[in-house]
Design a protein around this motif. Structure first.
Motif, PDB file in Angstrom:
ATOM      1  N   ASP A   1       5.872   5.232  -0.347  1.00 51.46           N
ATOM      2  CA  ASP A   1       6.571   5.000  -1.610  1.00 51.46           C
ATOM      3  C   ASP A   1       5.965   3.824  -2.364  1.00 51.46           C
ATOM      4  O   ASP A   1       6.500   3.409  -3.388  1.00 51.46           O
ATOM      5  CB  ASP A   1       8.056   4.745  -1.343  1.00 51.46           C
ATOM      6  CG  ASP A   1       8.282   3.459  -0.578  1.00 51.46           C
ATOM      7  OD1 ASP A   1       7.437   3.132   0.284  1.00 51.46           O
ATOM      8  OD2 ASP A   1       9.272   2.778  -0.842  1.00 51.46           O
ATOM      9  N   ASP A   2       4.854   3.257  -1.868  1.00 51.96           N
ATOM     10  CA  ASP A   2       4.295   2.077  -2.515  1.00 51.96           C
ATOM     11  C   ASP A   2       3.835   2.440  -3.927  1.00 51.96           C
ATOM     12  O   ASP A   2       3.240   3.470  -4.156  1.00 51.96           O
ATOM     13  CB  ASP A   2       3.107   1.540  -1.715  1.00 51.96           C
ATOM     14  CG  ASP A   2       2.867   0.070  -2.006  1.00 51.96           C
ATOM     15  OD1 ASP A   2       3.796  -0.596  -2.506  1.00 51.96           O
ATOM     16  OD2 ASP A   2       1.762  -0.415  -1.743  1.00 51.96           O
ATOM     17  N   GLY A   3       4.083   1.542  -4.849  1.00 49.75           N
ATOM     18  CA  GLY A   3       3.765   1.813  -6.241  1.00 49.75           C
ATOM     19  C   GLY A   3       5.018   2.211  -6.991  1.00 49.75           C
ATOM     20  O   GLY A   3       5.268   1.769  -8.090  1.00 49.75           O
TER      21      GLY A   3
ATOM     22  N   GLN B   1       7.425   3.809   4.680  1.00 47.20           N
ATOM     23  CA  GLN B   1       8.471   3.302   3.778  1.00 47.20           C
ATOM     24  C   GLN B   1       8.347   1.783   3.644  1.00 47.20           C
ATOM     25  O   GLN B   1       8.407   1.070   4.639  1.00 47.20           O
ATOM     26  CB  GLN B   1       9.843   3.691   4.357  1.00 47.20           C
ATOM     27  CG  GLN B   1      11.044   3.028   3.735  1.00 47.20           C
ATOM     28  CD  GLN B   1      11.189   3.275   2.245  1.00 47.20           C
ATOM     29  OE1 GLN B   1      10.639   2.531   1.425  1.00 47.20           O
ATOM     30  NE2 GLN B   1      11.921   4.309   1.888  1.00 47.20           N
ATOM     31  N   HIS B   2       8.194   1.307   2.408  1.00 48.79           N
ATOM     32  CA  HIS B   2       8.078  -0.142   2.196  1.00 48.79           C
ATOM     33  C   HIS B   2       9.403  -0.877   2.317  1.00 48.79           C
ATOM     34  O   HIS B   2       9.426  -2.096   2.474  1.00 48.79           O
ATOM     35  CB  HIS B   2       7.426  -0.436   0.849  1.00 48.79           C
ATOM     36  CG  HIS B   2       5.944  -0.349   0.939  1.00 48.79           C
ATOM     37  ND1 HIS B   2       5.129  -1.435   0.834  1.00 48.79           N
ATOM     38  CD2 HIS B   2       5.149   0.716   1.214  1.00 48.79           C
ATOM     39  CE1 HIS B   2       3.884  -1.053   1.016  1.00 48.79           C
ATOM     40  NE2 HIS B   2       3.865   0.243   1.241  1.00 48.79           N
ATOM     41  N   ALA B   3      10.486  -0.133   2.236  1.00 45.45           N
ATOM     42  CA  ALA B   3      11.812  -0.735   2.407  1.00 45.45           C
ATOM     43  C   ALA B   3      12.016  -1.947   1.512  1.00 45.45           C
ATOM     44  O   ALA B   3      12.501  -2.988   1.945  1.00 45.45           O
ATOM     45  CB  ALA B   3      12.053  -1.089   3.884  1.00 45.45           C
TER      46      ALA B   3
ATOM     47  N   THR C   1      -1.777  -5.516   8.208  1.00 45.79           N
ATOM     48  CA  THR C   1      -2.001  -6.775   7.471  1.00 45.79           C
ATOM     49  C   THR C   1      -1.190  -6.911   6.187  1.00 45.79           C
ATOM     50  O   THR C   1      -0.842  -8.003   5.795  1.00 45.79           O
ATOM     51  CB  THR C   1      -3.487  -6.945   7.089  1.00 45.79           C
ATOM     52  OG1 THR C   1      -3.843  -5.943   6.126  1.00 45.79           O
ATOM     53  CG2 THR C   1      -4.379  -6.882   8.312  1.00 45.79           C
ATOM     54  N   ASP C   2      -0.929  -5.811   5.471  1.00 47.21           N
ATOM     55  CA  ASP C   2      -0.467  -5.902   4.081  1.00 47.21           C
ATOM     56  C   ASP C   2      -1.384  -6.816   3.269  1.00 47.21           C
ATOM     57  O   ASP C   2      -0.925  -7.582   2.415  1.00 47.21           O
ATOM     58  CB  ASP C   2       0.988  -6.356   3.986  1.00 47.21           C
ATOM     59  CG  ASP C   2       1.584  -6.064   2.607  1.00 47.21           C
ATOM     60  OD1 ASP C   2       0.905  -5.401   1.791  1.00 47.21           O
ATOM     61  OD2 ASP C   2       2.719  -6.495   2.352  1.00 47.21           O
ATOM     62  N   HIS C   3      -2.676  -6.724   3.570  1.00 44.20           N
ATOM     63  CA  HIS C   3      -3.712  -7.464   2.822  1.00 44.20           C
ATOM     64  C   HIS C   3      -3.511  -7.207   1.320  1.00 44.20           C
ATOM     65  O   HIS C   3      -3.682  -6.077   0.861  1.00 44.20           O
ATOM     66  CB  HIS C   3      -5.081  -6.945   3.279  1.00 44.20           C
ATOM     67  CG  HIS C   3      -6.252  -7.532   2.574  1.00 44.20           C
ATOM     68  ND1 HIS C   3      -6.775  -8.766   2.893  1.00 44.20           N
ATOM     69  CD2 HIS C   3      -7.026  -7.049   1.573  1.00 44.20           C
ATOM     70  CE1 HIS C   3      -7.825  -9.022   2.121  1.00 44.20           C
ATOM     71  NE2 HIS C   3      -7.993  -7.993   1.302  1.00 44.20           N
TER      72      HIS C   3
ATOM     73  N   LEU D   1      -3.008  -0.112   9.112  1.00 46.10           N
ATOM     74  CA  LEU D   1      -2.241   0.924   8.407  1.00 46.10           C
ATOM     75  C   LEU D   1      -1.820   0.487   7.007  1.00 46.10           C
ATOM     76  O   LEU D   1      -1.217   1.276   6.279  1.00 46.10           O
ATOM     77  CB  LEU D   1      -0.978   1.275   9.217  1.00 46.10           C
ATOM     78  CG  LEU D   1      -1.186   1.964  10.557  1.00 46.10           C
ATOM     79  CD1 LEU D   1       0.162   2.260  11.211  1.00 46.10           C
ATOM     80  CD2 LEU D   1      -1.985   3.252  10.392  1.00 46.10           C
ATOM     81  N   HIS D   2      -2.102  -0.756   6.613  1.00 42.49           N
ATOM     82  CA  HIS D   2      -1.527  -1.261   5.357  1.00 42.49           C
ATOM     83  C   HIS D   2      -2.464  -2.263   4.682  1.00 42.49           C
ATOM     84  O   HIS D   2      -2.398  -3.459   4.911  1.00 42.49           O
ATOM     85  CB  HIS D   2      -0.170  -1.919   5.678  1.00 42.49           C
ATOM     86  CG  HIS D   2       0.663  -2.221   4.494  1.00 42.49           C
ATOM     87  ND1 HIS D   2       2.038  -2.244   4.552  1.00 42.49           N
ATOM     88  CD2 HIS D   2       0.341  -2.540   3.212  1.00 42.49           C
ATOM     89  CE1 HIS D   2       2.517  -2.560   3.363  1.00 42.49           C
ATOM     90  NE2 HIS D   2       1.503  -2.752   2.534  1.00 42.49           N
ATOM     91  N   THR D   3      -3.368  -1.715   3.866  1.00 38.38           N
ATOM     92  CA  THR D   3      -4.345  -2.538   3.147  1.00 38.38           C
ATOM     93  C   THR D   3      -4.259  -2.220   1.663  1.00 38.38           C
ATOM     94  O   THR D   3      -4.129  -1.051   1.298  1.00 38.38           O
ATOM     95  CB  THR D   3      -5.786  -2.197   3.616  1.00 38.38           C
ATOM     96  OG1 THR D   3      -5.853  -2.249   5.032  1.00 38.38           O
ATOM     97  CG2 THR D   3      -6.799  -3.156   3.028  1.00 38.38           C
ATOM     98  N   HIS D   4      -4.332  -3.226   0.828  1.00 36.35           N
ATOM     99  CA  HIS D   4      -4.438  -2.983  -0.612  1.00 36.35           C
ATOM    100  C   HIS D   4      -5.872  -3.278  -1.034  1.00 36.35           C
ATOM    101  O   HIS D   4      -6.314  -4.416  -0.981  1.00 36.35           O
ATOM    102  CB  HIS D   4      -3.455  -3.870  -1.390  1.00 36.35           C
ATOM    103  CG  HIS D   4      -2.028  -3.560  -1.070  1.00 36.35           C
ATOM    104  ND1 HIS D   4      -1.332  -2.548  -1.699  1.00 36.35           N
ATOM    105  CD2 HIS D   4      -1.175  -4.095  -0.174  1.00 36.35           C
ATOM    106  CE1 HIS D   4      -0.098  -2.486  -1.211  1.00 36.35           C
ATOM    107  NE2 HIS D   4       0.026  -3.417  -0.276  1.00 36.35           N
ATOM    108  N   LEU D   5      -6.587  -2.221  -1.424  1.00 37.97           N
ATOM    109  CA  LEU D   5      -7.982  -2.385  -1.841  1.00 37.97           C
ATOM    110  C   LEU D   5      -8.111  -2.486  -3.357  1.00 37.97           C
ATOM    111  O   LEU D   5      -9.188  -2.754  -3.868  1.00 37.97           O
ATOM    112  CB  LEU D   5      -8.835  -1.223  -1.303  1.00 37.97           C
ATOM    113  CG  LEU D   5      -9.005  -1.179   0.226  1.00 37.97           C
ATOM    114  CD1 LEU D   5      -9.812   0.047   0.646  1.00 37.97           C
ATOM    115  CD2 LEU D   5      -9.664  -2.449   0.748  1.00 37.97           C
TER     116      LEU D   5
HETATM  117 ZN    ZN Z   1       1.732  -3.738   0.708  1.00 42.46          ZN
END
Ligand code: ZN
Ligand code: DOR
Ligand code: ZN
Length: 399
Positions: free
Chosen positions: A111-113, A138-140, A265-267, A17-21
């Motif tokens: 809200d990321d970014g 929510q990245h909190a 992951t928050d890769h 659910l959480h990948t940065h490409l």
């Molecule tokens: Zn992230």
């Protein structure tokens, strides 16, 4: 094509659910192609691409671009996450409906970014998401507290013997947004939950309110603790920060008992310059896609907290359910093309950042032994990874 699956463990294809490409705008760190290769090698068949790109993914044009690149590469389903706000300070609501209606079919917003530190904006975003039957992730992270503390006060605070890295940056937002979500009747997903008290807030909220809230924990917050940060090596700089061992312990228990629903992951790939510098200048984030499953095995299976059934739940079934995917994270229906990860539970390997498929090499596990290997990955009946090698796709990765 027949593969010998003797001795291997079959899992439903993993869902992140959480990948940065990093595409568009951060291609020196990662692209949809290199990130998809890393995902497939990690056993993933679906990833959710976070919107903190450049430009931010807050419009149909950007989410459609990311979605289309994912299809062209074809190694993993790439689902773009839409940003909830537009504007420099994120003060205006994004056209979430337009992103939902685009071919990308966005069903998760974040809200990321642009962190939403304004409760009124967050409340409106939740109401809009509810109307779309979408979820808000929510990245909190209130950067006035977390980044400020981590970038500047952290080392100074450590030298002075003060506790840096205020956990209430996260906990206060989790508490606030659980209440806002309950009021709006909306679905909230808490990203990278990292403290014992955040988990306690979730338990308390679920007990006392009709609230539709889910939460993820990262592999690095399950394994690594703040002792890793004592040398201020930028590879250990991440948001939220690595926490004391008591939090790590509490997160493992929270994942085992279902308080935390899933692993994500928050890769976060970064170019060499963003990490090969002093702590205060370094960007936060660490690679995760190719090491996530082995780290879950180390922290949850080897400790007896989860069995392989539980791994399937937290790495595939639960994230698919949270994101509303109907074609992932569930047992096979006869005749249906499969999404699978086949894992060798006895094949240990040593992590070398330079050998990972990611364009970046900022792994916090350099030189560490991982206990299990993903051998084959299948996306809708087609092998994306065979014998640990990427099949087809536009890139082979450099692994
Ligand atoms: Zn992230
Ligand atoms: O959520 C996060 N995203 N945490 C980080 O530490 C890095 C990051 C990113 O690089 O986008
Ligand atoms: Zn984050």
């Amino acid at each position: 094509e027949i593969v010998d699956a003797g001795g291997l463990i079959a899992l439903p294809g993993l869902v992140d659910l959480h990948t940065h490409l990093r595409e568009p705008g951060g291609e020196e760190a990662e692209t949809v192609a290199t990130g998809s290769a890393a995902a497939a090698l990690g056993g993933y068949t679906a990833v959710f691409a976070m919107p903190n790109t450049d430009p931010v993914a807050d419009s149909p044009v950007v989410v459609e671009h990311v979605w289309r690149r994912g299809r062209e590469v074809g190694l993993v389903d790439v689902h773009p996450v839409g940003a909830v706000t537009v504007g420099l300070g994120g003060e205006r609501l994004a056209e979430m409906g337009m992103m939902a209606a685009s071919p990308a079919g966005v069903r998760m917003f974040s809200d990321d970014g642009r962190c939403v530190n304004d409760p009124l904006v967050m409340r409106r975003a939740l109401e809009y998401a509810r109307a779309l039957d979408a979820v808000v992730a929510q990245h909190a992270e209130d950067h006035r507290l977390t980044v400020g503390a981590q970038a500047h006060e952290g080392p100074v605070a450590a030298r002075l013997g003060l506790a840096g890295w205020d956990p209430t940056a996260e906990e206060s937002i989790v508490a606030r947004d659980v209440m806002l979500a309950a009021t709006a009747g909306a679905r909230l997903h808490v990203c990278h939950l990292s403290t014992a008290r955040s988990a306690a807030v979730l338990r308390w909220a679920r007990e006392h309110y009709e609230v539709r809230v889910s939460a993820e924990v990262t592999p690095h917050h399950l394994l690594l603790t703040d002792t890793a940060v004592q040398d201020y090596d930028p590879v250990h700089k991440v948001n939220p920060p690595l926490r004391p061992a008591a939090d790590t312990e509490a997160l493992r228990r929270a994942l085992a008992d279902g308080t935390v629903d899933c692993v994500a992951t928050d890769h976060a790939p970064h170019a060499v310059e963003a990490k090969d510098c002093e702590w205060s200048a370094a960007r936060p984030g660490m690679l995760g896609l190719q090491t996530a499953l082995p780290v879950v095995v180390t922290t949850m299976v080897a400790t007896g907290l989860l069995d392989w059934r539980g791994v399937a739940r937290v790495c595939s079934e639960a994230p698919a359910r949270i994101a509303g995917l109907t074609d992932q994270g569930r047992p096979l229906t006869p005749g249906e093309p499969a999404n699978l990860a086949l894992v060798d539970p006895d094949a240990a390997w040593t992590v070398r950042g330079a050998e990972l498929a990611s364009r970046a090499d900022n792994t916090p596990y350099e030189g560490m032994e991982m206990p299990v290997s993903v051998v084959h990955t299948m996306l809708r009946g087609r092998w994306t990874v065979r014998d640990g090698k990427v099949q087809d796709g536009e890139v082979q990765g450099h692994g």
